[in-house]
Enzyme design. Structure first.
Site, PDB file in Angstrom:
ATOM      1  N   GLU A 173       0.835  -1.208   0.000  1.00 49.51           N
ATOM      2  CA  GLU A 173       0.000   0.000   0.000  1.00 49.51           C
ATOM      3  C   GLU A 173       0.872   1.261   0.000  1.00 49.51           C
ATOM      4  O   GLU A 173       0.769   2.126   0.868  1.00 49.51           O
ATOM      5  CB  GLU A 173      -0.986  -0.016   1.173  1.00 49.51           C
ATOM      6  CG  GLU A 173      -1.974  -1.167   1.020  1.00 49.51           C
ATOM      7  CD  GLU A 173      -3.160  -1.120   1.980  1.00 49.51           C
ATOM      8  OE1 GLU A 173      -4.241  -1.581   1.593  1.00 49.51           O
ATOM      9  OE2 GLU A 173      -2.998  -0.614   3.106  1.00 49.51           O
ATOM     10  N   GLU A 188      -6.026  -7.397  -1.972  1.00 51.77           N
ATOM     11  CA  GLU A 188      -6.639  -7.387  -0.639  1.00 51.77           C
ATOM     12  C   GLU A 188      -8.086  -6.947  -0.755  1.00 51.77           C
ATOM     13  O   GLU A 188      -8.363  -5.898  -1.345  1.00 51.77           O
ATOM     14  CB  GLU A 188      -5.950  -6.364   0.283  1.00 51.77           C
ATOM     15  CG  GLU A 188      -4.575  -6.739   0.760  1.00 51.77           C
ATOM     16  CD  GLU A 188      -4.051  -5.735   1.796  1.00 51.77           C
ATOM     17  OE1 GLU A 188      -4.862  -5.015   2.413  1.00 51.77           O
ATOM     18  OE2 GLU A 188      -2.829  -5.683   1.979  1.00 51.77           O
TER      19      GLU A 188
END
Ligand code: GCU
Ligand code: CA
Ligand code: CA
Length: 481
Positions: A166, A272
């Site tokens: 991320e 995810e």
């Protein structure tokens, strides 16, 4: 199990690696869609006494339960020097070997931190804190190389490797903060990329950004990487919607996936996802939809983040009940086994899924259903348009209710997603108030939203169209574009 550590064995394993490449290197590209889970907490949970039950309440190995729910991929995060050792190299290798032996494909996720790296924190490992930027590039290379090397020594050549987790605003703050120094971020990505390929040339390198629906964020990040010469193979995305907004976010994520593929020529993957465990019905619908849309966009897979959590460290977005059994959300990964709701939809001019007519919506001839009917302006190529959602790519049947008070046939073509298909003849019915059903026409739909049109194939235009009925497993109306 015993784990060889890359740091101590690197020098002696180079030769062995050259041999291992030819034996263990994965196929250049596996074609099947990846469905799976990040289960990095599994060993720590087991050490705390956690066990899992299957849908029937029998205790079973977690990986077996996941496999029985259609999963084929396991993702594992790597921390540099974590307290307690969880997600350090030994723990990662143990889990990777276990997953490989259970038949799973492997994704490794480098955080380049001693703990969580995400959009809010990209903290340097303590051991690297005082290093110069040049040293940080070497640190990223060495840590990546050593970990990959240790995995290789244990027979693991991951199909995918994430360089950073991320990294919306880069990694290894402050040096690699993208908004302050995009070049540094790009060069750190390249340090990781080169180390991955040095050990495992067939592994695909992923750069991973959160909020899959946020196209502006993705363009900013990957435009910056591209402008600074970064190398990567796949764009990874996270998506954590709520029960009330998943439809919107999923369609925005689909648009973003399509944009990323065409803008950079790279693969895309949802690495995810998650939704609160106690919203299992919404979560299942969300997962079925994002799996279908990701396939539809040519995406490479969808992975659930830590689905096995229950009463664990306060994390609420697993897919497990407090009784130790999976929630129904996990069934979304068993595609085809649970027909989604639907089977037949009838689209009326006043309802979602009716997208317009080149002409008017009239109600001046009795006998229609709904609030009226679509009347084309009697010219060649005028259309009536609808949009439907198909649960899976399959054949569906189409039928129209119409009236044709003229003396001749009113022919048209069925057009699906821009491609002209069957001829649809709307014969004379004797009066504009005499409504009838056309024959049934079979045509293939793709998974996800489909644009359907009837197109007038003569200058006489189509007849008056009252409604369209589409029949097939998992068909539903879709909002128009
Ligand atoms: C008449 C009729 C219309 C019809 C049109 C046509 O005008 O009232 O409802 O659409 O003929 O020829 O298509
Ligand atoms: Ca007309
Ligand atoms: Ca109608």
């Amino acid at each position: 199990m015993e784990v060889l550590t890359g740091r101590t064995r690197a020098a002696t394993t180079i030769t062995a690696l050259l041999i291992l490449f030819s034996v263990y290197a994965p196929a250049a590209s596996a074609q099947t869609f990846a469905k799976g889970a990040d289960v990095s907490w599994i060993t720590q949970m087991e050490a705390s006494g956690y066990r899992w039950q299957n849908d029937n309440g029998q205790q079973q190995d977690l990986l077996q339960i996941l496999k029985d729910h259609g999963m084929n991929t396991i993702r594992l995060r790597v921390w540099v020097n974590p307290s307690g050792g969880w997600n350090g190299v030994n723990d990662v290798v143990a889990k990777a070997v276990r997953a490989k032996n259970a038949g799973f494909r492997i994704m490794i996720d480098f955080h380049y931190s001693d703990s969580w790296a995400d959009p809010g924190q990209q903290t340097k490992p303590a051991a690297w804190r005082t290093h110069t930027f040049e040293q940080l590039m070497a640190d990223v290379y060495q840590h990546t190389f050593n970990t990959m090397n240790t995995l290789a020594t244990n027979g693991i050549f991951p199909e995918w490797v994430q360089v950073g987790n991320e990294t919306n605003n880069g990694m290894l703050w402050e040096d690699g903060r993208a908004s302050a120094n995009m070049r540094n971020y790009a060069w750190l990505v390249n340090s990781g990329y080169d180390a991955v390929k040095a050990v495992s040339p067939n592994s695909k390198v992923i750069v991973h950004v959160s909020n899959a629906y946020d196209n502006a964020l993705f363009r900013w990040n990957f435009d910056g990487l591209r402008a600074n010469g970064a190398r990567w193979d796949i764009i990874g995305m996270s998506l954590y919607p709520e029960p009330g907004n998943w439809q919107t976010l999923n369609s925005q994520a689909l648009a973003n996936m399509n944009d990323m593929r065409s803008r950079y020529g790279k693969g895309v993957m949802i690495v995810e996802v998650g939704m609160s465990w106690d919203q299992a019905t919404a979560s299942k619908a969300f997962l079925q939809d994002i799996i279908a849309r990701t396939r539809n966009a040519g995406g490479l897979g969808v992975l659930y983040w830590e689905p096995q959590t229950y009463n664990w460290q306060g994390y609420s977005k697993g897919a497990w009940n407090t009784n130790g059994r999976p929630t129904i959300a996990l069934d979304a990964f068993i595609e085809g086994s649970t027909p989604p709701p639907g089977g037949s939809v009838t689209l009326q001019e006043n309802l979602t899924g009716f997208c317009g007519v080149d002409g008017t919506l009239d109600s001046n001839h009795a006998g229609f259903t709904g609030t009226g009917f679509a009347n084309t302006s009697n010219a060649l190529n005028t259309t009536v348009r609808w949009r439907v959602n198909a649960a899976a790519a399959a054949n569906y049947t189409f039928q129209w209710r119409f009236a044709n008070g003229s003396t001749g046939n009113r022919p048209g073509n069925l057009r699906i997603n821009g491609t002209t298909g069957a001829n649809v003849t709307l014969q004379a019915t004797g009066a504009w108030t005499t409504w009838t059903n056309s024959g049934s026409f079979t045509a293939a739909l793709r998974a996800g939203a489909n644009d359907i049109a009837l197109v007038a194939s003569t200058s006489g235009g189509l007849a008056n169209i009252d409604s369209m009925t589409v029949t097939g497993t998992g068909v539903s109306v879709s909002a128009c574009n």
